[in-house]
Design a protein around this motif. Sequence first.
Motif, mmCIF file in Angstrom:
data_model
loop_
_atom_site.group_PDB
_atom_site.id
_atom_site.type_symbol
_atom_site.label_atom_id
_atom_site.label_comp_id
_atom_site.label_asym_id
_atom_site.label_seq_id
_atom_site.Cartn_x
_atom_site.Cartn_y
_atom_site.Cartn_z
ATOM 1 N N PRO A 31 -25.200 3.876 -15.718
ATOM 2 C CA PRO A 31 -24.823 5.164 -15.128
ATOM 3 C C PRO A 31 -23.562 4.786 -14.493
ATOM 4 O O PRO A 31 -22.726 4.117 -14.704
ATOM 5 N N LEU A 32 -22.702 6.259 -14.450
ATOM 6 C CA LEU A 32 -21.533 6.564 -13.956
ATOM 7 C C LEU A 32 -21.331 7.075 -12.632
ATOM 8 O O LEU A 32 -22.104 8.006 -12.105
ATOM 9 N N LYS A 33 -20.658 6.388 -12.024
ATOM 10 C CA LYS A 33 -20.586 6.675 -10.275
ATOM 11 C C LYS A 33 -19.011 7.198 -10.434
ATOM 12 O O LYS A 33 -18.079 6.484 -10.686
ATOM 13 N N ILE A 34 -18.719 8.710 -9.625
ATOM 14 C CA ILE A 34 -17.275 9.152 -9.534
ATOM 15 C C ILE A 34 -16.966 9.088 -7.994
ATOM 16 O O ILE A 34 -17.800 9.509 -7.492
ATOM 17 N N VAL A 35 -15.747 8.669 -7.787
ATOM 18 C CA VAL A 35 -15.433 8.450 -6.486
ATOM 19 C C VAL A 35 -14.267 8.942 -6.222
ATOM 20 O O VAL A 35 -13.207 8.990 -7.212
ATOM 21 N N ALA A 36 -13.956 9.812 -5.283
ATOM 22 C CA ALA A 36 -12.579 10.404 -4.866
ATOM 23 C C ALA A 36 -12.231 9.922 -3.314
ATOM 24 O O ALA A 36 -13.206 9.987 -2.608
ATOM 25 N N ALA A 37 -11.205 9.403 -3.126
ATOM 26 C CA ALA A 37 -10.811 8.784 -1.897
ATOM 27 C C ALA A 37 -9.767 9.818 -1.151
ATOM 28 O O ALA A 37 -8.685 10.180 -2.093
ATOM 29 N N TYR A 38 -9.861 9.903 0.014
ATOM 30 C CA TYR A 38 -8.970 10.738 0.956
ATOM 31 C C TYR A 38 -8.506 10.150 1.981
ATOM 32 O O TYR A 38 -9.239 9.248 2.521
ATOM 33 N N THR A 39 -7.488 10.502 2.748
ATOM 34 C CA THR A 39 -7.191 9.969 3.972
ATOM 35 C C THR A 39 -6.832 11.049 4.823
ATOM 36 O O THR A 39 -6.129 12.077 4.604
ATOM 37 N N SER A 40 -7.072 10.824 6.075
ATOM 38 C CA SER A 40 -6.700 11.879 7.171
ATOM 39 C C SER A 40 -5.825 11.357 8.355
ATOM 40 O O SER A 40 -5.978 11.814 9.395
ATOM 41 N N THR A 41 -5.277 10.136 7.914
ATOM 42 C CA THR A 41 -4.388 9.366 9.007
ATOM 43 C C THR A 41 -2.876 9.803 8.620
ATOM 44 O O THR A 41 -2.578 10.157 7.345
ATOM 45 N N ALA A 93 -6.717 2.569 -3.027
ATOM 46 C CA ALA A 93 -7.125 1.140 -3.702
ATOM 47 C C ALA A 93 -8.086 0.340 -2.956
ATOM 48 O O ALA A 93 -9.171 -0.322 -3.534
ATOM 49 N N ARG A 94 -7.918 0.427 -1.790
ATOM 50 C CA ARG A 94 -9.082 -0.397 -0.837
ATOM 51 C C ARG A 94 -10.446 0.074 -1.282
ATOM 52 O O ARG A 94 -11.547 -0.586 -1.362
ATOM 53 N N VAL A 95 -10.732 1.400 -1.326
ATOM 54 C CA VAL A 95 -12.079 2.373 -1.361
ATOM 55 C C VAL A 95 -12.246 1.829 -3.008
ATOM 56 O O VAL A 95 -13.548 1.398 -2.966
ATOM 57 N N MET A 96 -11.371 1.657 -3.909
ATOM 58 C CA MET A 96 -11.851 1.274 -5.099
ATOM 59 C C MET A 96 -12.429 -0.130 -5.305
ATOM 60 O O MET A 96 -13.447 -0.328 -5.857
ATOM 61 N N LEU A 97 -11.831 -0.847 -4.590
ATOM 62 C CA LEU A 97 -11.902 -2.374 -4.767
ATOM 63 C C LEU A 97 -13.421 -2.637 -3.875
ATOM 64 O O LEU A 97 -14.130 -3.282 -4.264
ATOM 65 N N GLU A 98 -13.689 -1.953 -2.803
ATOM 66 C CA GLU A 98 -14.956 -2.160 -1.971
ATOM 67 C C GLU A 98 -16.120 -1.560 -2.668
ATOM 68 O O GLU A 98 -17.247 -2.495 -2.874
ATOM 69 N N ILE A 99 -15.913 -0.357 -3.068
ATOM 70 C CA ILE A 99 -17.001 0.228 -4.046
ATOM 71 C C ILE A 99 -17.422 -0.774 -5.297
ATOM 72 O O ILE A 99 -18.659 -0.821 -5.423
ATOM 73 N N GLY A 100 -16.219 -0.848 -5.822
ATOM 74 C CA GLY A 100 -16.556 -1.401 -7.160
ATOM 75 C C GLY A 100 -16.406 -3.072 -7.214
ATOM 76 O O GLY A 100 -16.500 -3.701 -8.500
#
Length: 288
Positions: A31-41, A93-100
């Motif tokens: 399966p393929l998982k698509i992720v978009a990260a965003y920041t509100s800080t 970068a942290r989001v992709m590393l943690e989820i991946g």
Amino acid sequence: MSLILVGVDGSDASTDAVKWAASAAASERLPLKIVAAYTSTTSDYAPGLVIPQDVIDAIRAEATAAVQKAAEVARAEVADIEVSGSIVEGDAARVMLEIGEHAHMIVLGTRGLGSVKGLFLGSVSTSVAAHAKGRVVIVPAGSLGGDGPIVVGIDDSAVSDPAVAEAYRLAGVRNRTLTAVHTWTPLDADALHGFGLDQAEIDEMSRQAVEAVSERIAGYSQDYPDVEVNRVVIPEEPAKAILEAAGDDASLIVMGSRGRGGFTGLLLGSRSQKVLHHAHVPVMIVRK
């Protein structure tokens, strides 16, 4: 978590990454998982500044739209793959590393900057490639790779072994030939002549290097007898040799990395960085 993870931001670079990842998911039957990260800080330059909620909502909406668009692109590329998506607040970068962390593969685009600011800046793609364990593929904007061979760099240490094993596996899965590149000195032939080596000495050193490479990959050739292998064993700067072997036609470049995982570790070695920055085809970094 047996899936292929791809990061998106709505840019052309992320669209190319999604197309590549969708094809990879189909070939790997994952399966393929698509992720978009965003920041509100806010940044350190404006500590304590509160971002209005309507601005945060707009940023989230952009991230959501990027994921939805990417899902449409993936299904258009490969109709019958399983696709899921999510948006996550945090440093890209942290989001992709943690989820991946346990993903089969992480895929990112590069040389683009979309409306969800920051995901595909070179520093983020390079950071994920430098710190992730396992497989990370960086897809250059405008290129999904050609129909040519899979190119793998081999050195004289165990660092390249995971990359060589993965390159053989991929060549078997995708029915591609394999080009194994080994440079037994970073100096080209003209430089070696300049140091007083005659052609007979250079030929003998090259012959010994060919034998060493053959011994190193012998086990993989037994495991994948149907994979056709072309060996490029030359005196040359390693990154240059790999890039020249790949050109614009290779389907993928596979490399190991001397960098250590984790944010306290080293970044990619200079060879891997040079290949990532100059390759015209996707590059996979493999680390265990």
